[in-house]
Design a protein around this motif. Sequence first.
Motif, PDB file in Angstrom:
ATOM      1  N   GLN A 231       0.848  -1.181   0.000  1.00 46.06           N
ATOM      2  CA  GLN A 231       0.000   0.000   0.000  1.00 46.06           C
ATOM      3  C   GLN A 231       0.884   1.231   0.000  1.00 46.06           C
ATOM      4  O   GLN A 231       1.802   1.353   0.806  1.00 46.06           O
ATOM      5  CB  GLN A 231      -0.882   0.025   1.248  1.00 46.06           C
ATOM      6  CG  GLN A 231      -1.847  -1.145   1.320  1.00 46.06           C
ATOM      7  CD  GLN A 231      -2.905  -1.101   0.243  1.00 46.06           C
ATOM      8  OE1 GLN A 231      -3.233  -0.034  -0.267  1.00 46.06           O
ATOM      9  NE2 GLN A 231      -3.454  -2.256  -0.117  1.00 46.06           N
TER      10      GLN A 231
ATOM     11  N   PRO B  70       2.991  -7.569   1.509  1.00 41.48           N
ATOM     12  CA  PRO B  70       2.842  -7.941   0.097  1.00 41.48           C
ATOM     13  C   PRO B  70       4.104  -7.629  -0.690  1.00 41.48           C
ATOM     14  O   PRO B  70       4.719  -6.577  -0.519  1.00 41.48           O
ATOM     15  CB  PRO B  70       1.663  -7.080  -0.366  1.00 41.48           C
ATOM     16  CG  PRO B  70       0.896  -6.787   0.869  1.00 41.48           C
ATOM     17  CD  PRO B  70       1.905  -6.693   1.970  1.00 41.48           C
TER      18      PRO B  70
ATOM     19  N   GLN C 257      -1.359  -9.373  -1.191  1.00 40.84           N
ATOM     20  CA  GLN C 257      -2.134  -8.570  -0.251  1.00 40.84           C
ATOM     21  C   GLN C 257      -3.188  -9.446   0.405  1.00 40.84           C
ATOM     22  O   GLN C 257      -3.739 -10.346  -0.217  1.00 40.84           O
ATOM     23  CB  GLN C 257      -2.810  -7.400  -0.966  1.00 40.84           C
ATOM     24  CG  GLN C 257      -1.864  -6.327  -1.460  1.00 40.84           C
ATOM     25  CD  GLN C 257      -2.605  -5.178  -2.115  1.00 40.84           C
ATOM     26  OE1 GLN C 257      -3.825  -5.150  -2.147  1.00 40.84           O
ATOM     27  NE2 GLN C 257      -1.852  -4.225  -2.640  1.00 40.84           N
TER      28      GLN C 257
END
Length: 653
Positions: free
Chosen positions: A417, A467, A546
């Motif tokens: 993110q 991730p 994710q």
Amino acid sequence: MARWLPRSTDLTRFCQKLSRVKTLEDDMMQTSFNRCLSTIDLTLLGIGGMVGSGLYVLTGTVAKEIAGPAIIVSFIIAGFASLLAALCYAEFGARVPKTGSAYMFTYVSVGEIWAFLIGWNVLLEYMIGGAAVARAWSGYLDSIFNHKIKNFTETHVGAWQVPFLARYPDFLAAAILLVATAFISFGAKVSSWLNHVFSAISMGVILFILIMGFVLAQPKNWSTQEGGFAPYGLSGIMAGTATCFYAFVGFDVIAASSEEARNPQTAVPRAIAFSLGLATGAYILVSVVLTLMVPWHSLDPDSALADAFYRRGYAWAGFLVAAGSICAMNTVLLSNLFSLPRIVYAMAEDGLFFQIFSQVHPRTQVPVVGIVVFGLLMALLALIFDLEALVQFLSIGTLLAYTFVAASIIVLRFQQQKVDVPTPAAGGQPNPEPHEGPSSGELKEYESFSDKLQLVDRDKSKEQREPGQLKAMFEPYLEFLSDFYPGEVVTVAVVTLMVSAICLCSILVFGNTHLHLPTWSYSLLLILFSLGFLLSLLLIWAHEQQRSTQTFQIPLVPLSPALSIVLNIYLMLKLSYMTWLRFAVWLLLGLLVYFGYGIWHSKENLRELQPQRVSARYVVFPSSSLEERVQPVQPSSQPTAGLPDTDTSDCKR
């Protein structure tokens, strides 16, 4: 001479401009559009976008000239490949409920120049789609009146004998586009209501075609006396599949309309699944009854279904089918004219296209300028171009968009993110990279406490990997990959996967026909490129994704997007070289627009040029425990009397 050469820093900065991604707003539900569309509205928009001239025109054209009765297999393969692409669109549409479709999805994950090129091709896709449907609409209406409109035009206006242009100017097709443009300008609710009416009539006509068609079916039309089921062989089936993709391009209207959906997180995936399933079933069943009613080699490519009923002695049924097909094509026209201005709006809103197209009418809440301008361009295309040339051109743009959306899904799933790190004020020191750990005696500033809290504790909890990081089970075997930043290896692997797919499909398509490779080299190259594809896929899978979100996610990532990529590339290579040549010319025009306007007016470019002040920072003291070393530093609300206003959130030891 050397001073005229660009410096390495300039080249690096230039490449960074090309690959920058779009920064999304915190509240993605906020919009200048009217969020008024329900799941049913979106589903009918998708059905209306897919079930039109593809059902009433392409079925006859592909069956007679490309695949024969095996058009059924072509539609099954095209439907499966479209399903893989549709699932990618569904995930993006739920996670990023903004207008723009494939353009927006590529911009938030891959980079700016790729997003612009995809958007540029999507513009062409919708313009050609609308023009092709308008010509089919005109042809069907003309067939009802025994081609009197065509004969009148050729007699009084004249006929052309120019490649890729129509034999005569189709004024009727241009007129219907102008009328549809006027209705679309009234707003989303009016467009949706019209689409409901035409879709209901179209589905009723399709049900009639299936019932009457199976009653009149003659199995002998698939026999060897009539040429057999697959007279053009496997190559004909695959070539027909590439052309049949035109039938399924309409589902992305749902993703393009996500900014006007009431609840896009659930409505977009459901609408895409429902509409694609119904459309695929309709195409397969109509192809079955069409090729069983009359021999495939005697079909009329311009109006196959209506002509089939006429020839079986049911003139009234043929008239009903022709009238119903016009209603179906009206839904496709509305779908194209509904989506195209919204793609243009998204590009203009981001600064990549001319700013005038970002204007939204305050009362109707639609981009009126884009609707009018591109409606006129569609009308011009329908006036002078040939349908078959337009359809071939349409397929390549659609397949390219599907390919990039599938690649974007992989990149996004294995991407951290993004943290919006503020740009320092002039003369200030740049902020450190958020992924770097604090060194001894050094202070680190971050805009988000939760982001830094996760980062400083990363070394203490190896089990919860982020991730893009290598999975713990593979670390002993691929330890050298741990030195790369999260997501970096995955990005390289995606590029390698796409290159391997291009090489593999090129050998499959051109190895025996154009390259005339001997058997041993053909087999060797197939094995090598297949291994490259599989190794890239395994390397991507070896990294963390994710975690599951509350929105829809495509299953079996990265396998599902990878299959979509290889299928789309294969079908692209099956198209004619003239299609590729025209496509290359269009891309060059797009690059001129981007480097002449888009790269300079991009909002991301302006964001880089404008320094930003941070209202609050979090200061990390590396020498203490986690609880003690993270302290918020707030700027003073008012400047001290007699002193200049300074940024009191600067860090000091």
